[in-house]
Design an enzyme around this catalytic site. Structure first.
Site, mmCIF file in Angstrom:
data_model
loop_
_atom_site.group_PDB
_atom_site.id
_atom_site.type_symbol
_atom_site.label_atom_id
_atom_site.label_comp_id
_atom_site.label_asym_id
_atom_site.label_seq_id
_atom_site.Cartn_x
_atom_site.Cartn_y
_atom_site.Cartn_z
ATOM 1 N N SER A 29 -2.540 22.335 6.594
ATOM 2 C CA SER A 29 -1.318 21.519 6.685
ATOM 3 C C SER A 29 -1.263 20.731 7.985
ATOM 4 C CB SER A 29 -0.080 22.412 6.574
ATOM 5 O OG SER A 29 -0.140 23.466 7.509
ATOM 6 N N HIS A 162 34.956 -1.884 -13.905
ATOM 7 C CA HIS A 162 33.997 -2.336 -14.936
ATOM 8 C C HIS A 162 33.318 -3.650 -14.531
ATOM 9 C CE1 HIS A 162 36.113 0.542 -17.652
ATOM 10 N NE2 HIS A 162 37.162 0.109 -16.979
ATOM 11 N N SER A 283 10.597 -16.403 -0.114
ATOM 12 C CA SER A 283 9.625 -16.264 -1.190
ATOM 13 C C SER A 283 8.393 -17.073 -0.838
ATOM 14 C CB SER A 283 10.249 -16.782 -2.485
ATOM 15 O OG SER A 283 9.240 -17.139 -3.399
ATOM 16 N N LYS A 289 14.363 -19.765 -1.640
ATOM 17 C CA LYS A 289 14.836 -18.386 -1.722
ATOM 18 C C LYS A 289 15.146 -17.749 -0.376
ATOM 19 C CE LYS A 289 15.184 -16.044 -4.858
ATOM 20 N NZ LYS A 289 14.195 -15.319 -5.668
ATOM 21 N N GLU A 296 18.108 -4.310 -0.886
ATOM 22 C CA GLU A 296 17.290 -3.994 -2.065
ATOM 23 C C GLU A 296 16.364 -2.811 -1.802
ATOM 24 O OE1 GLU A 296 15.850 -7.558 -4.625
ATOM 25 O OE2 GLU A 296 15.969 -8.270 -2.580
HETATM 26 N N1 ARG Z 1 1.308 26.292 7.284
HETATM 27 C C1 ARG Z 1 2.114 27.365 6.773
HETATM 28 C C2 ARG Z 1 3.367 26.770 6.125
HETATM 29 O O1 ARG Z 1 3.627 25.640 6.363
HETATM 30 C C3 ARG Z 1 2.532 28.275 7.876
HETATM 31 C C4 ARG Z 1 2.786 29.676 7.440
HETATM 32 C C5 ARG Z 1 1.531 30.281 6.921
HETATM 33 N N2 ARG Z 1 1.674 31.670 6.698
HETATM 34 C C6 ARG Z 1 0.720 32.367 6.041
HETATM 35 N N3 ARG Z 1 0.932 33.608 5.918
HETATM 36 N N4 ARG Z 1 -0.320 31.782 5.545
HETATM 37 O O2 ARG Z 1 4.068 27.391 5.380
#
Ligand code: ARG
Length: 466
Positions: A29, A162, A283, A289, A296
């Protein structure tokens, strides 16, 4: 990013083969959770201080941990930190670097802690700041709305139901309606903050720790209102993320409605407002335009924020206690939701005070849609007629107006009297737009005096709510 073999991983001890190369990137992550680095370091500092206070770490160990963390934070800020996918996430990247920098003491930081309580804590610290930032932008937008409302408290436009002309209202009153929407949005965020500001740290993996930790002390250091009551709940709860995203979804629902009005009003057909050039684009093919891109885009962005909310609800559905890796999936939707609402609120807070109101066009539109028909019915009621009978008579008057292409106020007294003998020359006072709005002179009504009083109250409410 550099690559390490699995044997160097902080959890590598019980493993006999290294992680599959694809699984390593698939489960990591760090590419997105590195944005939590400041909060991860903040949490680690407090955890280390607490460990020293209860005698688990020595003063020397604490000092070198704090020095190491400070250098890591500086390195990250200056772009001198080498993030590694093989170290999975922000937590293990920072911890591994700390150990490289300070040696043995770095290995002791994780005593009595798990990444499960660590990530939940980081996320809450992060969200607390983001909620405060969103509230500040909401407040700026609300204050801009009050300035426009004040400037345009006498300006008349048709109010719609409406999307058909209903009754005249003042532009100030209309702006105050958006103020109220946003006031509730801000209250909801502040309410959400109470549940965000609770500390998971100390729950460790799920059951707490055998070390004599002082969770109240850590909570105090981190500015949390209290430590979480239950360790299993503390590591698995992501309600606070879902609750925030639901507040965010409502904010964008409101901004999408506001956007829709601005887009309609800026069209040639309505021509009620002009949006400053700096908030529009042109545009590439049609030279004439000027497109209302900002509203938007905000209208469009509401879709992804609602999508994130639904995604997070599905993420949590049926998860058994306590922490599950599923929860790593909470971050990208949360971060994108935060970025999106902050961007949309900023754009609106900048743009709203610069809206140019075309008062003549609004007035003309209000004068041409039989907007004062209800006023004529109310007039007849005051002269003694039952409302249903009055409604019928005014319906006939409108039909006459449509046939002869005239507004009620353009008919002669004798024409009107032919519909009801109760009508006298004072009828024209109620048939004007000004007469109509100023008659709605009660708390919450559209009369300019009421709008001015509401603005004063709104400014006080804005100043006293934190
Ligand atoms: N990267 C993990 C998360 O975002 C952190 C916690 C991971 N914990 C574990 N026991 N693998 O949730």
């Amino acid at each position: 990013m550099t690559d390490n073999s699995s044997s160097q991983k902080p959890w590598g001890g019980r493993f006999t083969e290294s992680t599959d190369a694809f699984v390593e990137t698939f489960t990591a992550s760090v590419n997105f959770d590195q944005r939590l680095y400041h909060y991860d370091i903040q949490g680690s500092r407090a955890h280390a201080r607490m460990l020293e206070k209860v005698g688990v770490l020595s003063k020397t160990e604490l000092d070198s941990i704090l020095t190491g963390l400070k250098q890591i934070e500086r390195d990250i800020e200056q772009g001198n930190f080498q993030w590694s996918v093989s170290l999975e996430d922000v937590h293990m990247n920072i911890e591994a670097r700390l150990t490289t920098l300070i040696g043995e003491a770095g290995k002791k930081l994780h005593t009595g802690r798990s990444r499960n309580d660590q990530v939940a804590t980081d996320l809450r610290l992060y969200l607390r700041d983001q909620i405060n930032a969103a509230c500040a932008e909401l407040r700026r937008l609300q204050s801009g709305l009050l300035d426009v409302a004040e400037r345009e408290s006498d300006t008349l436009l048709p109010g719609f139901t409406h999307l058909q002309v209903a009754m005249p209202v003042t532009f100030g009153h209309h702006m105050l309606a958006w103020f109220e929407n946003l006031q509730r949005d801000r209250q909801r965020l502040m309410e959400c903050l109470k549940r965000v500001n609770v500390m998971p740290l100390g729950a460790a993996a799920l059951a707490g720790t055998s070390f004599p930790i002082d969770r109240h002390y850590t909570a105090e250091l981190l500015g949390f209102d209290s430590p979480a009551e239950n360790s299993l709940d503390a590591v698995s709860d992501r309600d606070f993320v879902i609750e925030f995203c639901s507040c965010a979804a409502l904010i964008l629902i409101h901004l999408s409605r506001f956007s829709e009005e601005l887009i309609l009003w800026a069209s040639t057909q309505f021509d009620f407002i002009d949006l400053p050039d700096r908030f529009c684009t042109g545009s590439s093919i049609m030279p004439q335009k000027k497109n209302p891109d900002v509203p938007e885009l905000v209208r469009g962005k509401s879709g992804r924020v609602i999508g994130h909310l639904v995604g997070l609800l599905m993420l949590m559905k049926a998860q058994p206690l306590a922490y599950n890796k599923d929860n790593q999936e909470d971050k990208e939707p949360l971060f994108d939701t935060v970025d999106t609402i902050l961007g949309c609120l900023r754009a609106f807070a900048d743009m709203v005070p610069a809206i140019e109101v075309k008062a003549d066009n609004m007035r003309r539109a209000a004068a041409s849609g039989y907007a004062t028909a209800t006023d004529l019915a109310d007039y007849l009621v005051r002269k003694g007629l039952a409302f249903r009978d009055a409604h019928e008579i005014v319906g006939n008057a409108v039909r006459l107006g449509i046939e002869s292409k005239r507004d009620l106020s353009e008919m002669s007294l004798s024409e009107l009297q032919s519909l009801s003998a109760l009508i006298e020359s004072d009828v024209f006072d109620v048939l004007t737009l000004e007469g109509s709005v100023s008659a709605r002179n009660h708390y919450g009504g559209t009369a300019p005096d009421q709008v001015r009083a509401a603005i004063i109250r709104a400014r006080q409410r804005l100043a006293c709510s934190d």
